[in-house]
Design an enzyme around this catalytic site. Sequence first.
Site, PDB file in Angstrom:
ATOM      1  N   ASP A  39      69.751   2.702  32.205  1.00 13.28           N
ATOM      2  CA  ASP A  39      69.939   1.656  33.204  1.00 13.28           C
ATOM      3  C   ASP A  39      70.986   0.677  32.651  1.00 13.28           C
ATOM      4  OD1 ASP A  39      69.814   0.127  35.456  1.00 13.28           O
ATOM      5  OD2 ASP A  39      67.630   0.074  35.562  1.00 13.28           O
TER       6      ASP A  39
HETATM    7  C1  NOJ Z   1      69.965  -1.861  37.550  1.00 14.96           C
HETATM    8  C2  NOJ Z   1      68.886  -1.253  38.381  1.00 14.96           C
HETATM    9  O1  NOJ Z   1      67.660  -1.296  37.689  1.00 14.96           O
HETATM   10  C3  NOJ Z   1      69.155   0.183  38.791  1.00 14.96           C
HETATM   11  O2  NOJ Z   1      68.203   0.556  39.748  1.00 14.96           O
HETATM   12  C4  NOJ Z   1      70.543   0.343  39.329  1.00 14.96           C
HETATM   13  O3  NOJ Z   1      70.756   1.676  39.721  1.00 14.96           O
HETATM   14  C5  NOJ Z   1      71.510  -0.095  38.262  1.00 14.96           C
HETATM   15  N1  NOJ Z   1      71.293  -1.481  37.933  1.00 14.96           N
HETATM   16  C6  NOJ Z   1      72.960   0.086  38.697  1.00 14.96           C
HETATM   17  O4  NOJ Z   1      73.278  -0.847  39.667  1.00 14.96           O
END
Ligand code: NOJ
Length: 768
Positions: free
Chosen positions: A292
């Site tokens: 993430d």
């Molecule tokens: C953080 C989020 O937790 C995740 O769901 C997302 O895909 C990523 N950022 C990218 O934006």
Amino acid sequence: MEEPVARYDQIDPTVEARVDDLLGRMTLAEKVGQLVQITPFAPFDVAKMEEQARLAEAEGRPFVFEPEVRADLEELIRAGRAGSIFGTADVALINRCRRAAVEGSRLGIPLVVGNDVIHGLRTVFPIPLAEASTWDPPLLEQAARVAAEEASATGTDWIFAPMVDVARDPRWGRIAEGAGEDSYLGGVMAQARVRGFQAAGLASGQRVAACPKHYVAYGGAEAGRDYNTVDISERTLRDVYLPPFKAAFDAGAGTVMSSFNEIGGVPATCNAFILTTVLRDEWQWAGMVVSDYEAVRELLAHGVAADLADAARRSILAGLDMDMVSNAYADHLAALVDAGQVPIAAVDEAVRRVLRLKIRLGLFEHPYTDEEIAGKVILRDDFREVALRVAQESMVLLKNEGGLLPLAADAGRVAVIGALADNRRELLGCWAFHGQPEDVETVLEGLGAYLEGDRAPVFVPGYTLPTKPAGFPVPGEADGADGKATLDIPAAVAAAREADVVVLVAGESADMSGEAHSRAHLGLPWRQQELLDALAATGKPLVVVLMSGRPLVIPRVAEQATALLAAWHGGIRAGRAIADILFGAVNPSGKLTASWPRTEGQIPVYYAHKNTGRPVSGSGTTQFEEAFKSTYLDVPNAPLFPFGYGLSYTTFAYRDLAVAQRRLGLDGTLEVSVVVKNSGKHAGDEVVQLYVRDLVGSVSRPVKELKAFQRVSLQPGEEQTVRFAVPVRDLGFHGLDMRYTVEPGAFKVWAGPNAVEGLEGDFEVQGD
Ligand code: NOJ
């Protein structure tokens, strides 16, 4: 590190030959580059953004944040130092990056472009929690396919969805993004979404790869606070949180995003148990894991890495393939290999997984996005139709006293109260970056289709929507922030008094759920309760349409409303869908996929709980009725509205539950039938749910577990025998030895309209 093995049937030998060939030509720096994901934008400058917002406000135009493209973008890609970009649907910008990779880099390896398309791109669907409330997997598959077509047309190869985190805490803002509290239902919905995203086939021109997230147990955050600590048992991990991921992989998902949280002290980002033992050794999964956002860097804040190099080392050794934006791999991986701290085999294996994805996506053959297509694919009429159907099926009728709904065409004068009735932006919900308010039909516009001319409803906003998320007031907040909300109770009450029916559109704004938007108080915000009190005091029939990104805590609202409809954040067609339901063109059929608590103090409250050693005899009891049992002094254990609950304008009668074979072998199939009759006056759909309970196990088992469901459409008076077939192998769990087993013994089974009602039967599973 043990060499991970991939199951043969997941590996296409021709793909492997290409991967091997390419890998053999790559330098270490190029290999590392394939494991690096960046955004095309310069770091987010909050001060600048605020300045732009102020300027827009002063000039009276809507503020649209336009991030700045990073200056070194193409140079970085040409140097082979980024294998993936994400976070834009600007086709021209995407193609610039693609060109830099294909024509400018030494080996011409194409980029894979990721994007968050959580509930549609431009055709914004209801939030995923609402989508799940349809209990209609084929419909969700269609919705996901629409999302994929739009995403692909605007340059996305890889969608960061579905979010398959089981969520049992509605304080957690991200409950909006998933399918709710149940592991089985979550798996079914995950499969529908993966199939929908990947429907066009990975190597077609319209190709999109799914990326289930967040692996794993992210929804188990303590206190419902986003990114917070998770400390659950391995058994709960295996029985509850892992299965939706396995289901998504079984449906063909070839990538996964690891989660921000730690599990029992080890952040998912560097957790070898989940990334290697479970994924590779046990499941033999050959797909690719992306971290993430900045999660590798966050290992420093977690306190498990001394510096970024250490974070990179721990992550790659645990089995994390691609680093999303933290630059840990970019800056340190090559040196770690040179220093002998990371074996080159670990890097090679990760690179193989990235190359495999790119080959299977057909990116080497079709590296560019056709810039002419985008305009033709976006917001097509057939897409808008699917969005309307999902919105109609997603809404859950929670109360309908005296059959107030559906409103008759000659219902008299209707007063519509509530700023949300005249709003477009909030209906898009959280995670709708590419949605446009102008695409949204408001509730007032929807009602206009039924109430034209001199029957047009009187509208009074009644409350104001806060303009800034940071300022949103919370009920009960001591600092009086709620006091900043302005109400116009006299105008609302005057309109109500003149009307025959009052429709109050209330609830949360879009920015009250989603990532990093948890709430501790789950009641109505912005003093809406005061407005509702005043409207209820008029004694007029009162329909409350409730918009939210989560289950709310609304016992008082539920008492005061004559009829209550959970409409969620319903996407671009929400206004029309709400009107169709209020006037009966559509009979509501949505069912809750997460329990609605009576009070925040009950959280977590979910149907598949354990019995405990001191269970209450009824779920409605308090300590005063049954002493020294697992209860509260002040509220019953039962939620206000249980999992699976939802009313219809008609009624359904259940009879004749039959279990075909009461004794089953371990390789048998549980066959249950039940007769469901539409015993009311309207045609309608019922979601018939099948639950089981394993009475005695080597470890304790939930009091009920959903194992199957079916949506049936019945005309008034019509009946249908609904048949379920559940393989006995699906009745297992992780026993004392932590292996998945079906233990012989007695079971109960229920078929019914929700998790607390239904007809009961029993059967026995016999050992070999
Ligand atoms: C953080 C989020 O937790 C995740 O769901 C997302 O895909 C990523 N950022 C990218 O934006």
